[in-house]
Scaffold this motif. Structure first.
Motif, PDB file in Angstrom:
ATOM      1  N   VAL A 154      23.267  43.022  49.794  1.00  0.00           N
ATOM      2  CA  VAL A 154      23.169  44.221  50.720  1.00  0.00           C
ATOM      3  C   VAL A 154      21.711  44.061  50.803  1.00  0.00           C
ATOM      4  O   VAL A 154      20.531  43.828  50.092  1.00  0.00           O
ATOM      5  CB  VAL A 154      23.438  45.256  49.743  1.00  0.00           C
ATOM      6  N   TRP A 155      21.230  44.834  52.071  1.00  0.00           N
ATOM      7  CA  TRP A 155      19.718  44.997  52.318  1.00  0.00           C
ATOM      8  C   TRP A 155      19.167  45.968  51.180  1.00  0.00           C
ATOM      9  O   TRP A 155      18.190  45.702  51.034  1.00  0.00           O
ATOM     10  CB  TRP A 155      19.682  45.755  53.890  1.00  0.00           C
TER      11      TRP A 155
ATOM     12  N   LEU B 236      17.971  43.796  48.700  1.00  0.00           N
ATOM     13  CA  LEU B 236      17.041  42.641  49.177  1.00  0.00           C
ATOM     14  C   LEU B 236      15.740  43.531  49.385  1.00  0.00           C
ATOM     15  O   LEU B 236      14.541  42.978  49.264  1.00  0.00           O
ATOM     16  CB  LEU B 236      17.372  42.050  50.298  1.00  0.00           C
ATOM     17  N   VAL B 237      15.539  44.788  49.831  1.00  0.00           N
ATOM     18  CA  VAL B 237      14.415  45.561  50.046  1.00  0.00           C
ATOM     19  C   VAL B 237      13.678  45.765  48.597  1.00  0.00           C
ATOM     20  O   VAL B 237      12.495  45.523  49.080  1.00  0.00           O
ATOM     21  CB  VAL B 237      14.748  46.759  50.712  1.00  0.00           C
ATOM     22  N   GLN B 238      14.362  45.947  47.660  1.00  0.00           N
ATOM     23  CA  GLN B 238      13.903  46.145  46.438  1.00  0.00           C
ATOM     24  C   GLN B 238      13.141  44.858  46.003  1.00  0.00           C
ATOM     25  O   GLN B 238      11.663  44.827  45.507  1.00  0.00           O
ATOM     26  CB  GLN B 238      14.680  46.674  45.347  1.00  0.00           C
TER      27      GLN B 238
ATOM     28  N   ARG C 283      19.024  37.279  53.999  1.00  0.00           N
ATOM     29  CA  ARG C 283      20.021  37.171  52.916  1.00  0.00           C
ATOM     30  C   ARG C 283      20.387  36.052  52.385  1.00  0.00           C
ATOM     31  O   ARG C 283      20.277  35.026  53.120  1.00  0.00           O
ATOM     32  CB  ARG C 283      21.286  37.996  53.388  1.00  0.00           C
ATOM     33  N   GLU C 284      20.596  35.699  51.138  1.00  0.00           N
ATOM     34  CA  GLU C 284      21.142  34.403  50.657  1.00  0.00           C
ATOM     35  C   GLU C 284      22.483  34.343  50.849  1.00  0.00           C
ATOM     36  O   GLU C 284      22.975  32.986  51.059  1.00  0.00           O
ATOM     37  CB  GLU C 284      20.894  34.599  49.090  1.00  0.00           C
TER      38      GLU C 284
ATOM     39  N   GLY D 166      23.701  40.745  60.670  1.00  0.00           N
ATOM     40  CA  GLY D 166      23.321  39.328  60.452  1.00  0.00           C
ATOM     41  C   GLY D 166      22.761  38.952  59.096  1.00  0.00           C
ATOM     42  O   GLY D 166      22.469  39.748  58.232  1.00  0.00           O
ATOM     43  N   SER D 167      22.615  37.760  58.973  1.00  0.00           N
ATOM     44  CA  SER D 167      21.811  37.130  57.552  1.00  0.00           C
ATOM     45  C   SER D 167      20.111  37.302  57.547  1.00  0.00           C
ATOM     46  O   SER D 167      19.557  37.285  56.515  1.00  0.00           O
ATOM     47  CB  SER D 167      22.155  35.814  57.482  1.00  0.00           C
ATOM     48  N   LYS D 168      19.671  37.470  58.765  1.00  0.00           N
ATOM     49  CA  LYS D 168      18.208  37.450  58.847  1.00  0.00           C
ATOM     50  C   LYS D 168      17.705  38.506  59.813  1.00  0.00           C
ATOM     51  O   LYS D 168      18.147  38.641  60.968  1.00  0.00           O
ATOM     52  CB  LYS D 168      17.676  36.054  59.215  1.00  0.00           C
TER      53      LYS D 168
END
Length: 131
Positions: A22-23, A45-47, A16-17, A84-86
Protein backbone atom coordinates in the motif's frame (compact mmCIF):
# COMPACT_ATOMS: atom_id res chain seq x y z
CA UNK A 1 2.74 30.55 -5.69
CA UNK A 2 0.94 27.69 -7.37
CA UNK A 3 -2.73 27.59 -6.38
CA UNK A 4 -2.01 30.12 -3.66
CA UNK A 5 -1.61 27.39 -1.06
CA UNK A 6 2.04 27.55 -0.11
CA UNK A 7 5.51 27.90 -1.46
CA UNK A 8 7.18 24.63 -0.49
CA UNK A 9 7.20 22.30 -3.53
CA UNK A 10 9.00 19.01 -3.92
CA UNK A 11 8.81 15.82 -5.96
CA UNK A 12 8.91 12.24 -4.73
CA UNK A 13 9.25 8.97 -6.62
CA UNK A 14 7.78 5.93 -4.90
CA UNK A 15 8.13 2.33 -6.14
CA UNK A 16 6.08 -0.60 -4.83
CA UNK A 17 7.88 -3.89 -4.27
CA UNK A 18 4.71 -5.81 -5.19
CA UNK A 19 1.09 -5.09 -6.09
CA UNK A 20 -0.09 -5.84 -2.53
CA UNK A 21 2.02 -3.08 -1.00
CA UNK A 22 0.00 0.00 0.00
CA UNK A 23 1.10 3.58 -0.62
CA UNK A 24 0.14 4.33 2.96
CA UNK A 25 -1.91 7.50 2.69
CA UNK A 26 -5.62 8.30 2.68
CA UNK A 27 -6.54 10.98 0.14
CA UNK A 28 -9.27 13.61 -0.08
CA UNK A 29 -10.69 14.00 -3.60
CA UNK A 30 -13.23 16.72 -2.71
CA UNK A 31 -11.38 19.36 -4.74
CA UNK A 32 -11.85 18.41 -8.40
CA UNK A 33 -8.40 19.75 -9.32
CA UNK A 34 -6.03 18.18 -6.78
CA UNK A 35 -5.57 15.56 -4.09
CA UNK A 36 -4.93 16.18 -0.42
CA UNK A 37 -3.26 13.76 1.99
CA UNK A 38 -5.67 13.24 4.92
CA UNK A 39 -3.84 10.63 6.94
CA UNK A 40 -0.74 8.49 6.77
CA UNK A 41 -1.27 4.76 7.20
CA UNK A 42 1.28 2.90 9.38
CA UNK A 43 3.59 0.43 7.63
CA UNK A 44 2.93 1.90 4.19
CA UNK A 45 5.42 2.95 1.55
CA UNK A 46 5.05 6.63 2.47
CA UNK A 47 6.03 5.93 6.08
CA UNK A 48 9.16 4.11 4.92
CA UNK A 49 9.99 6.96 2.52
CA UNK A 50 9.52 9.51 5.34
CA UNK A 51 12.05 7.67 7.50
CA UNK A 52 14.76 8.31 4.86
CA UNK A 53 14.33 12.07 4.27
CA UNK A 54 14.50 15.29 6.31
CA UNK A 55 11.27 16.52 7.89
CA UNK A 56 10.70 19.26 5.29
CA UNK A 57 10.63 16.60 2.53
CA UNK A 58 8.38 14.16 4.39
CA UNK A 59 4.84 13.62 3.16
CA UNK A 60 2.44 14.82 5.87
CA UNK A 61 -1.31 14.94 6.44
CA UNK A 62 -2.55 18.14 4.83
CA UNK A 63 -0.07 18.16 1.95
CA UNK A 64 -1.48 18.72 -1.53
CA UNK A 65 -0.60 16.42 -4.41
CA UNK A 66 -0.48 18.64 -7.48
CA UNK A 67 0.74 16.09 -10.01
CA UNK A 68 0.97 12.31 -10.34
CA UNK A 69 3.13 10.90 -13.15
CA UNK A 70 2.76 14.14 -15.10
CA UNK A 71 -1.04 14.23 -14.72
CA UNK A 72 -2.43 17.36 -13.09
CA UNK A 73 -5.56 19.48 -12.87
CA UNK A 74 -8.05 16.63 -12.35
CA UNK A 75 -8.16 14.77 -9.04
CA UNK A 76 -9.82 11.62 -10.41
CA UNK A 77 -7.26 11.29 -13.22
CA UNK A 78 -4.42 11.75 -10.73
CA UNK A 79 -5.96 9.13 -8.42
CA UNK A 80 -6.15 6.71 -11.36
CA UNK A 81 -2.38 7.09 -11.81
CA UNK A 82 -1.88 5.65 -8.32
CA UNK A 83 -2.85 2.20 -9.58
CA UNK A 84 0.61 1.47 -10.97
CA UNK A 85 3.73 0.23 -9.26
CA UNK A 86 5.73 3.46 -9.58
CA UNK A 87 4.56 7.05 -9.08
CA UNK A 88 6.20 10.44 -9.26
CA UNK A 89 4.35 12.93 -7.05
CA UNK A 90 4.69 16.69 -6.99
CA UNK A 91 3.59 17.97 -3.59
CA UNK A 92 3.00 21.31 -1.93
CA UNK A 93 2.80 22.05 1.78
CA UNK A 94 -0.21 24.24 2.62
CA UNK A 95 -0.25 27.47 4.52
CA UNK A 96 -2.62 26.83 7.43
CA UNK A 97 -5.27 29.38 8.34
CA UNK A 98 -7.86 29.06 11.09
CA UNK A 99 -11.07 30.89 10.29
CA UNK A 100 -13.95 30.97 12.82
CA UNK A 101 -17.24 30.09 11.17
CA UNK A 102 -19.54 30.86 14.08
CA UNK A 103 -20.81 34.19 15.28
CA UNK A 104 -21.01 35.58 11.75
CA UNK A 105 -24.79 35.41 11.56
CA UNK A 106 -24.45 33.40 8.37
CA UNK A 107 -23.93 29.87 9.68
CA UNK A 108 -26.77 28.37 7.62
CA UNK A 109 -25.45 29.94 4.42
CA UNK A 110 -21.93 28.70 5.18
CA UNK A 111 -23.19 25.15 5.83
CA UNK A 112 -24.75 25.14 2.35
CA UNK A 113 -21.47 25.90 0.55
CA UNK A 114 -18.78 24.28 2.74
CA UNK A 115 -18.25 20.56 2.68
CA UNK A 116 -15.70 18.01 3.83
CA UNK A 117 -15.25 14.28 4.09
CA UNK A 118 -15.18 12.60 7.52
CA UNK A 119 -11.42 11.91 7.20
CA UNK A 120 -10.64 15.29 5.63
CA UNK A 121 -8.26 17.84 7.15
CA UNK A 122 -9.82 20.83 5.39
CA UNK A 123 -13.04 22.30 4.06
CA UNK A 124 -13.95 22.66 0.41
CA UNK A 125 -16.03 25.66 -0.69
CA UNK A 126 -18.37 24.55 -3.47
CA UNK A 127 -19.12 28.18 -4.34
CA UNK A 128 -18.23 31.62 -3.05
CA UNK A 129 -20.52 33.82 -0.99
CA UNK A 130 -20.37 37.57 -0.88
CA UNK A 131 -19.83 39.66 2.21
Amino acid sequence: QLLGIGDSFWSVTLQREDSEEVWGMDLDLMDPALLQVCRLVPDGLVQRYNETVPEEKQIQAGDFILQVNGTSGEASAMADQLGGSKVRLTLQRPLWHRVPLTGLGREQELRSVLTSLPQSVSLYAAKSISG
